[in-house]
Design an enzyme around this catalytic site. Structure first.
Site, mmCIF file in Angstrom:
data_model
loop_
_atom_site.group_PDB
_atom_site.id
_atom_site.type_symbol
_atom_site.label_atom_id
_atom_site.label_comp_id
_atom_site.label_asym_id
_atom_site.label_seq_id
_atom_site.Cartn_x
_atom_site.Cartn_y
_atom_site.Cartn_z
ATOM 1 N N GLY A 1 34.827 32.086 37.061
ATOM 2 C CA GLY A 1 36.159 31.529 36.843
ATOM 3 C C GLY A 1 36.907 31.478 38.166
ATOM 4 O O GLY A 1 36.309 31.508 39.244
ATOM 5 N N GLN B 1 38.827 33.714 39.716
ATOM 6 C CA GLN B 1 38.605 34.901 40.552
ATOM 7 C C GLN B 1 37.149 34.981 41.002
ATOM 8 O O GLN B 1 36.853 35.281 42.164
ATOM 9 C CB GLN B 1 38.994 36.157 39.777
ATOM 10 C CG GLN B 1 39.142 37.406 40.630
ATOM 11 C CD GLN B 1 40.245 37.341 41.661
ATOM 12 O OE1 GLN B 1 39.981 37.453 42.864
ATOM 13 N NE2 GLN B 1 41.478 37.163 41.221
ATOM 14 N N ASP C 1 38.687 40.276 30.102
ATOM 15 C CA ASP C 1 38.663 41.676 29.649
ATOM 16 C C ASP C 1 37.981 41.850 28.295
ATOM 17 O O ASP C 1 37.172 42.754 28.113
ATOM 18 C CB ASP C 1 40.091 42.232 29.539
ATOM 19 C CG ASP C 1 40.728 42.473 30.890
ATOM 20 O OD1 ASP C 1 39.987 42.627 31.872
ATOM 21 O OD2 ASP C 1 41.968 42.507 30.959
ATOM 22 N N GLN D 1 34.071 41.633 28.380
ATOM 23 C CA GLN D 1 33.301 42.420 29.349
ATOM 24 C C GLN D 1 32.385 43.443 28.687
ATOM 25 O O GLN D 1 31.224 43.590 29.076
ATOM 26 C CB GLN D 1 34.243 43.120 30.338
ATOM 27 C CG GLN D 1 34.829 42.183 31.372
ATOM 28 C CD GLN D 1 35.604 42.900 32.456
ATOM 29 O OE1 GLN D 1 35.607 44.133 32.542
ATOM 30 N NE2 GLN D 1 36.281 42.140 33.295
ATOM 31 N N HIS E 1 39.661 44.745 37.559
ATOM 32 C CA HIS E 1 40.709 45.276 36.675
ATOM 33 C C HIS E 1 40.083 46.421 35.887
ATOM 34 O O HIS E 1 38.926 46.334 35.487
ATOM 35 C CB HIS E 1 41.225 44.188 35.737
ATOM 36 C CG HIS E 1 42.279 44.646 34.775
ATOM 37 N ND1 HIS E 1 43.309 45.491 35.137
ATOM 38 C CD2 HIS E 1 42.467 44.373 33.453
ATOM 39 C CE1 HIS E 1 44.083 45.706 34.083
ATOM 40 N NE2 HIS E 1 43.590 45.052 33.050
ATOM 41 N N ASP F 1 49.459 47.647 35.560
ATOM 42 C CA ASP F 1 49.209 46.214 35.392
ATOM 43 C C ASP F 1 49.646 45.752 33.997
ATOM 44 O O ASP F 1 50.359 44.758 33.850
ATOM 45 C CB ASP F 1 47.724 45.919 35.608
ATOM 46 C CG ASP F 1 47.407 44.434 35.543
ATOM 47 O OD1 ASP F 1 47.618 43.745 36.559
ATOM 48 O OD2 ASP F 1 46.949 43.966 34.494
ATOM 49 N N SER G 1 74.320 32.229 46.582
ATOM 50 C CA SER G 1 75.775 32.184 46.796
ATOM 51 C C SER G 1 76.394 33.548 46.502
ATOM 52 O O SER G 1 75.838 34.352 45.739
ATOM 53 C CB SER G 1 76.410 31.128 45.891
ATOM 54 O OG SER G 1 76.372 31.563 44.530
#
Length: 329
Positions: A26, A28, A83, A86, A108, A191, A252
């Site tokens: 993908g 990453q 995730d 996996q 991760h 995270d 501002s």
């Protein structure tokens, strides 16, 4: 203060003669694979045949294979699938090939932290997590720069896990910017909290609440969209580049005073208590169990919530207004 490592602290030679498998091509996976290869390292990638990512890997000069074949050939296995898949990929295709002395790598910590993946004790297990998307990692690498990374060691079976992690971080360009040491627990919990309380959950709900308030008071939806959603990027860009104090000095004085005098009326003590409650749910594993169960059931609640969000009036207004913005094409 955190320990930070740079190019001088990492030795790419540690990875010479080793094969690195990247499971999942993908955004990453692509960025890391290309950077590793351009650093002179031996990379094999795994992706599902018939997918866009499989075709992209072939275009990039790789010959994608199955996760089982890649992990069999490799000394270091980096899992970069989503995730929620996996653990399944690891159990079915990778675990049997993780023999003594090999290394298992993540970007991760979710599946290690919440024990969805339980590696055998004979391998190194560590994390190298770029703090930016794969496309940015690639672009920075090509420009001779890098994206900061986190590293964490979960198991050091060989005694060289940290050296290998730093070498990998150098291979993807991370040590050019700086690599901060953490733990799987700290990376995962912070995270998830950031995503839920601030970056995704907090920000999107705040935008919609602001939109609803203005439209409910009779203002045009198009004007409300510009004021609470479109201009948010201007502010987050300033915060990213200069910090909160720097942003306040670049808007501002009216906006700055409104920020300083009214912000705490939006984020109240009650909000902060709810954030603490959310963090407890993450640390206890409650959120992880809920998300794993949600996937096992086919994501009924996830799909409903997503559909409900899509139906919010801000989405229809935004769709039309973005047609006026050619720079977003």
């Amino acid at each position: 203060m955190a320990k930070i490592y740079y190019d001088k602290d990492a030795d790419l030679n540690i990875l010479k003669g080793k094969k690195i498998a990247v499971i999942g091509y993908g955004i990453q996976g692509r960025g890391q694979s290309l950077n590793l290869r351009d650093s002179g390292l031996d990379v094999i990638v795994s992706e599902l045949p018939g997918t866009k990512n499989f075709e992209q890997a072939k275009k990039d000069g790789f010959n994608p294979v199955s996760a089982e074949e890649a992990s069999k050939q490799a000394d270091i296995v980096q899992i970069l699938t989503e995730d929620h898949v996996q653990a399944k990929v690891y159990k079915e295709s990778i675990a049997k090939n993780m023999t003594k002395g090999k290394a298992l790598l993540f970007s991760h910590g979710f599946n290690i932290r919440f024990k969805q993946i339980k590696p055998n004790k004979k391998i190194d297990v560590f994390m190298v997590a770029p703090k930016g998307p794969g496309a940015l990692c690639r672009r920075m690498y090509e420009e001779g720069k890098g994206v900061p990374c986190l590293i964490a060691i979960h198991q050091d079976a060989t005694g060289n896990a940290k050296k290998i992690a730093l070498a990998y971080a150098k291979g993807i360009g991370g040590t050019r910017a700086g690599v901060i040491e953490t733990t799987f627990q700290e990376e995962t919990e912070t995270d998830l909290f950031g995503e839920q309380a601030v970056l995704c959950g907090g920000a999107s709900e705040l935008i919609m609440a602001g939109f609803d308030t203005l439209v409910g008071a009779g203002y045009q939806p198009e004007i409300a969209y510009f004021e609470v959603l479109h201009e948010l990027k201007l502010i987050t860009d300033l915060i990213q580049e200069y910090g909160i104090s720097g942003m306040r000095r670049r808007v501002s004085n009216t906006a700055c005073y409104g920020d300083l005098s009214r912000g705490k009326r939006v984020i109240t003590e009650r909000t902060r208590k709810e954030m603490k409650k959310m963090l407890k749910e993450i640390v206890s594993g409650k959120f992880a169990r809920e998300w794993i169960k949600e996937n096992e059931l086919g994501r009924p609640n996830f799909n409903k919530l997503l559909k409900d969000g899509d139906a919010h009036p801000i989405e229809k207004v935004g769709q039309e207004l973005r047609k006026m913005m050619p720079w977003m094409k």
